[in-house]
Design a protein around this motif. Structure first.
Motif, PDB file in Angstrom:
ATOM      1  N   VAL A  41      -7.604 -64.090  34.046  1.00 18.48           N
ATOM      2  CA  VAL A  41      -7.976 -63.391  32.809  1.00 18.48           C
ATOM      3  C   VAL A  41      -8.261 -61.912  33.059  1.00 18.48           C
ATOM      4  N   THR A  43      -9.796 -60.552  30.199  1.00 24.20           N
ATOM      5  CA  THR A  43     -10.876 -60.602  29.225  1.00 24.20           C
ATOM      6  C   THR A  43     -11.551 -61.963  29.345  1.00 24.20           C
ATOM      7  N   PRO A  44     -12.627 -62.249  28.618  1.00 21.06           N
ATOM      8  CA  PRO A  44     -13.387 -63.465  28.907  1.00 21.06           C
ATOM      9  C   PRO A  44     -12.642 -64.788  28.795  1.00 21.06           C
ATOM     10  N   LYS A  45     -11.779 -64.963  27.801  1.00 25.26           N
ATOM     11  CA  LYS A  45     -11.273 -66.299  27.516  1.00 25.26           C
ATOM     12  C   LYS A  45      -9.757 -66.460  27.642  1.00 25.26           C
ATOM     13  N   LYS A  46      -8.993 -65.608  26.978  1.00 27.06           N
ATOM     14  CA  LYS A  46      -7.550 -65.806  26.928  1.00 27.06           C
ATOM     15  C   LYS A  46      -6.901 -65.507  28.277  1.00 27.06           C
ATOM     16  N   ASP A 228      -9.151 -60.562  22.260  1.00 30.24           N
ATOM     17  CA  ASP A 228      -9.898 -61.726  22.726  1.00 30.24           C
ATOM     18  C   ASP A 228     -11.357 -61.560  22.301  1.00 30.24           C
ATOM     19  N   TRP A 230     -15.614 -63.617  22.865  1.00 27.85           N
ATOM     20  CA  TRP A 230     -16.469 -64.326  23.814  1.00 27.85           C
ATOM     21  C   TRP A 230     -16.356 -65.844  23.675  1.00 27.85           C
ATOM     22  N   GLY A 231     -15.446 -66.306  22.842  1.00 28.58           N
ATOM     23  CA  GLY A 231     -15.292 -67.743  22.660  1.00 28.58           C
ATOM     24  C   GLY A 231     -16.457 -68.382  21.928  1.00 28.58           C
ATOM     25  N   GLU A 233     -19.587 -67.330  22.056  1.00 32.10           N
ATOM     26  CA  GLU A 233     -20.852 -67.161  22.776  1.00 32.10           C
ATOM     27  C   GLU A 233     -21.718 -66.043  22.197  1.00 32.10           C
ATOM     28  N   ASP A 237     -18.627 -62.430  17.564  1.00 31.32           N
ATOM     29  CA  ASP A 237     -17.354 -63.156  17.511  1.00 31.32           C
ATOM     30  C   ASP A 237     -16.982 -63.535  16.084  1.00 31.32           C
TER      31      ASP A 237
END
Length: 253
Positions: A41, A43-46, A228, A230-231, A233, A237
């Motif tokens: 990654v 970035t945090p998720k993707k 992207d 933070w999913g 979090e 978001d």
């Protein structure tokens, strides 16, 4: 104050505290990578799309401010010749430990990402730079140095942060800081002193002009991007994606 020295110490401290961005990949992750099952990654998720990468075997890659043993050991396992450049000695040690354990031949270099003078012109085929330019006070020299050390047709992949993320009060989701945000100049003195005393890394919310147009002005051609978050979090978001990943190419001379 010496931002480079302070943030180096802060990230060494994050390693001791086992911050999520300091935990290296596992033996199982590297075994899966050998089988073609891998993702990394910016970035945090993707995960970065695999089609962003050229054939990795034999590729000379610079992991720029990419210490921590999370991305570069995977790239080395896939056959790339990897050099990790990072401001934190302990983050680099995470990569070196995995390299020694699995014979990955990763090189580690400590330094300020605004100054890559340790490398000759046109040294690398690809630069992988996960979200880290927020830790330098001026991002424009980073793009110029990346352009210099990349070969023609070389690729720069980088993770960026929407500067609006730094300007918000996360509890009230209201704007409280002007752009450009800087821990040094935007925060009240007591909050800044608290960050220093807690050995927290200091951050800078660079404008999108400096982050994206800055790459173009350095000479790059932007080829791909995605957003992207933070999913789930973080509260923000629900309002906008805080992160941007870009892929840029140094044109053939």
């Amino acid at each position: 104050m010496d931002i480079v020295k302070h943030n180096s110490s802060a990230w060494d401290g994050y390693v001791d505290k086992k911050n999520r961005w300091t935990i290296p990949v596992s033996k199982q992750d590297l075994e899966q990578a050998k089988k073609g099952n891998w993702n990394i990654v910016l970035t945090p998720k993707k995960p970065v799309p695999h089609h962003w990468f050229p054939k990795l075997k034999g590729l000379k890659i610079l992991g720029l401010a990419s210490g921590g043993g999370q991305q570069c050991p995977v790239l080395a396992t896939l056959g790339a010749h990897v050099t990790v450049f990072d401001n934190s000695e302990k983050q680099l040690l995470q990569d070196k430990t995995l390299s020694d354990q699995f014979n990955l031949n990763i090189k580690t270099v400590q330094g300020d990402m605004k100054d890559l003078s340790v490398f000759e012109n046109q040294t690398f085929d690809l630069i992988f730079n996960p979200c880290s330019v927020l830790f330098v006070d001026n991002v424009l020299p980073v793009w110029k140095e990346c352009f210099r050390v990349l070969k023609p047709n070389g690729i720069l992949m980088t993770g960026l942060i929407n500067p609006l993320s730094f300007q918000l009060d996360e509890e009230r989701m209201s704007l409280i800081y002007k752009q450009p945000f800087s821990d040094l100049h935007s925060l009240p003195p007591d909050k800044l002193e608290a960050l220093k005393n807690n050995n927290e890394a200091l951050v800078f919310g660079h404008s999108l002009s400096d982050q994206i147009s800055g790459q173009l002005e350095a000479g790059f051609n932007l080829t791909h991007m995605y957003e992207d978050d933070w999913g789930g979090e973080q509260k923000l978001d629900a309002y906008f994606p805080a992160f941007i990943a870009t892929r840029a190419v140094k044109p053939q001379l």
